[in-house]
Write a protein that holds these residues in place. Structure first.
Motif, PDB file in Angstrom:
ATOM      1  N   SER A   2       0.416  -0.982  -0.233  1.00 38.51           N
ATOM      2  CA  SER A   2      -0.129   0.221  -0.121  1.00 38.51           C
ATOM      3  C   SER A   2       0.657   0.900  -0.071  1.00 38.51           C
ATOM      4  O   SER A   2       1.820   1.198   0.821  1.00 38.51           O
ATOM      5  CB  SER A   2      -1.227   0.435   1.339  1.00 38.51           C
ATOM      6  N   ARG A 138       1.821   2.630 -11.686  1.00 39.81           N
ATOM      7  CA  ARG A 138       1.890   1.394 -11.249  1.00 39.81           C
ATOM      8  C   ARG A 138       1.804   1.598  -9.468  1.00 39.81           C
ATOM      9  O   ARG A 138       1.303   0.787  -9.301  1.00 39.81           O
ATOM     10  CB  ARG A 138       3.863   0.729 -11.459  1.00 39.81           C
ATOM     11  N   ASP A 142      -1.723   1.084  -7.237  1.00 36.28           N
ATOM     12  CA  ASP A 142      -1.755   0.316  -5.813  1.00 36.28           C
ATOM     13  C   ASP A 142      -1.958  -0.055  -4.554  1.00 36.28           C
ATOM     14  O   ASP A 142      -2.043   0.100  -3.651  1.00 36.28           O
ATOM     15  CB  ASP A 142       0.163   0.165  -5.716  1.00 36.28           C
TER      16      ASP A 142
END
Length: 602
Positions: A2, A138, A142
């Motif tokens: 995270s 990317r 997340d």
């Protein structure tokens, strides 16, 4: 993993080994948000005091009213206690609610700063804007609650748009409306957009805030600037190599044709064009020698000389002749720069693209520099040609001197001895011998005249310090004196004539050959040499001799010197025409595309 953390203290500090975030230094009030702001302080101080004063005002009013009594006073004190408790409860609830909102904003800001640090760390060191977009997408994908992220970047004007998509549900992109759609900007310039699709009911804006957007924008703009700086560095290197190669070819005298062709090739490649050409004017083309290998420059119907790369053949539908294709075909983008010398314009450097990408000011500046190098190359070629012509003239003068001192005197002495031999009794007494001696004397006299005429052509007809008119006037005067044919020179152009040295030499040789034919074959008593023309130059050699049936085409063999004259004119992109008929004389008409000059000779 995270990218969001709830620890405010740790969220505000970049991780160890993470590059410094290239964002604007925040102000004090932005960097240290407070739970109790200035407005809340004033409310906290003023609200209890206002409530107390209100109660005292009501109490004072009631005590001085006519219906005040001890029983009412007891009820009033109870109501005041209840009101105070309710006021304290409401005030405390409002204060706690405001503090909770402020704390939530601080937590969101810390999450945003942590995500901005993570994006900066992931995109740091990426070689280009596409790498920045992929790495940032990317990282953002997340973040919990985000299903798909799409970044559309336009890092620099004129560059193609970039796109990066990442996430657990990439099919959401393009099928549903994004939950978050914001522009990315660096200052006043937009560098792209960020689109986010949520995978649950969370709002992406709670995780992706201004700090993340600012960091992403700065990284994209930085990558674009880095790419532009490297591209500019590489282009400067390539331009320097091109300048060095052309100057080296000029200094080594590698040949005019290969040098200018290489120059056009460099212009086409470095400007990302489809074609490039150096178009040399007629006057300039006649002053240089395109000395090279088997390759020859391409001549256009207007007399100009074309040296280019990437050019298709283009034929005029009316005349059937080759024309300059870079000026006739449709180009999506086109640029040109004149090639000038101290004497004026000598050509044009042109480049063209089939697509519509315009040429920038940087491109035009480079084109101007290459045009300057083309001017240096043509000037150097002209100087070499002048030196070669000077050496030719010196050699002609030497040969003329040798012929005068040896062959001419031998032939003259032979002619005189043969004439004396004709008077000997042993010769006059034999008719056959007398006829043979007379024929030999005539042959010697004819050879002597030919040698004298050759000496005149080699030595006195093309002096470099005289104009074309002065050379032709001097030659026609000496020709008339030697041949006995009245010969006149006329200039009907309306002004002084000055052609390129190469053109003048070839025209003088054509006039010499034509007048030699007049002396040998025409049996004429009068001849004229006339120069006419405005856009082109024409020299006409006319006589009043016996004439003959002129051939339709110029002979391919050297009969009467016509082939030699035609070959000389073809080197100048000129033409030779013959007009004659028995009993009315002959005209030899030589034309070249170079116009008579009106500027005085320097």
């Amino acid at each position: 993993m995270s990218a969001v953390r709830d620890d405010p203290e740790q969220a505000t500090t970049p991780a160890a080994g993470t590059a410094a975030r290239p964002v604007r230094a925040p102000r004090d009030e932005d960097a240290s948000p407070r739970l109790v702001g200035r407005r809340l302080r004033w409310i906290a101080l003023a609200a209890p005091m206002a409530f107390f004063l209100l109660l005292e005002a009501v109490h004072y009013h009631l005590e001085h009213s006519p219906w005040w009594s001890p029983e009412f006073a007891q009820a009033w004190h109870l109501a005041v206690a209840i009101a105070v408790c309710v006021g304290i409860g409401i005030f405390s609830w409002l204060m706690l609610r405001h503090i909770d909102r402020a704390e939530g904003a601080i937590v969101m800001q810390n999450r945003d700063l942590l995500l901005a640090d993570t994006v900066t760390a992931a995109t740091h060191g990426q070689p280009d804007a596409q790498g920045v977009a992929d790495a940032a997408a990317r990282v953002l994908a997340d973040v919990p609650g985000i299903g798909c992220v799409r970044l559309r970047l336009n890092p620099r004007e004129g560059d193609p748009a970039l796109e990066a998509v990442a996430g657990r549900s990439p099919d959401l992109a393009g099928t549903t409306i994004p939950a978050l759609d914001r522009p990315l900007a660096e200052g006043d310039r937009a560098v792209g957009r960020i689109e986010v699709w949520a995978s649950d009911h969370d709002l992406p804006g709670e995780h992706i805030g201004p700090a993340t957007e600012s960091a992403l924008s700065l990284q994209v703009a930085g990558a674009a600037r880095l790419k532009a700086d490297f591209a500019d560095l590489y282009r400067r290197r390539d331009e320097g190599h091109a300048f060095y190669a052309i100057l080296l070819a000029i200094s080594r005298q590698s040949g005019t044709l290969p040098t200018l062709t290489d120059l056009a090739t460099h212009a086409r490649d470095l400007l990302d064009a489809d074609a490039a050409a150096v178009v040399v004017t007629v006057a300039a083309a006649n002053t240089v020698r395109f000395d090279s290998t088997a390759e020859v420059p391409q001549a256009c119907s207007d007399g100009s000389t074309l040296l280019g790369v990437g050019l298709p053949d283009h034929i005029d539908e009316v005349t059937g002749q080759r024309v300059n294709p870079i000026g006739c075909l449709h180009w999506g983008a086109y640029a040109e720069h004149g090639v000038t010398s101290p004497r004026g314009n000598v050509g044009t450097l042109r480049v063209g693209r089939r697509d519509e990408r315009p040429f920038t000011e940087r491109d035009r500046s480079f084109l101007a520099t290459m045009a300057g190098l083309a001017s240096i190359a043509l000037t150097s070629a002209k100087v070499r040609e002048q030196e070669r012509q000077r050496e030719v003239l010196n050699e002609r003068t030497r040969i003329a001197r040798e012929m005068h001192d040896s062959m001419a005197q031998v032939l003259g002495a032979m002619h005189l001895r043969l004439r004396m031999l004709e008077t000997f009794p042993s010769v006059t007494g034999d008719a056959d011998t007398a006829e043979q001696v007379s024929a030999l004397a005539e042959t010697a006299d004819e050879a002597y005249r030919d040698v004298r005429e050759v000496i005149l052509g080699l030595r006195d007809s093309d002096k470099a310090d005289l104009t074309l008119e002065e050379n032709l006037e001097a030659y026609t005067a000496k020709f008339a004196a030697q041949s006995g044919i009245v010969t006149e020179f006329r200039n009907e152009t309306g002004g002084p004539v000055q052609l390129s040295p190469r053109t003048e030499v070839h025209l003088i040789r054509v006039v010499q050959e034509a007048l030699t034919n007049v002396r040998k074959h025409a049996r004429a008593t009068r001849a004229t040499v006339t120069i006419t023309g405005t856009d082109a130059t024409t020299v006409t050699i006319a006589d009043d001799g016996q004439g003959f049936h002129a051939p339709t085409d110029v002979p391919t063999t050297d009969g009467y010197g016509l082939f030699t004259m035609s070959d000389r004119l073809s080197l100048l992109h000129g033409t030779l025409r013959l007009e004659s008929y028995p009993g009315i004389g002959t005209k030899v008409i030589a034309s070249v595309p170079e116009p008579p000059s009106r500027t005085p000779r320097s």
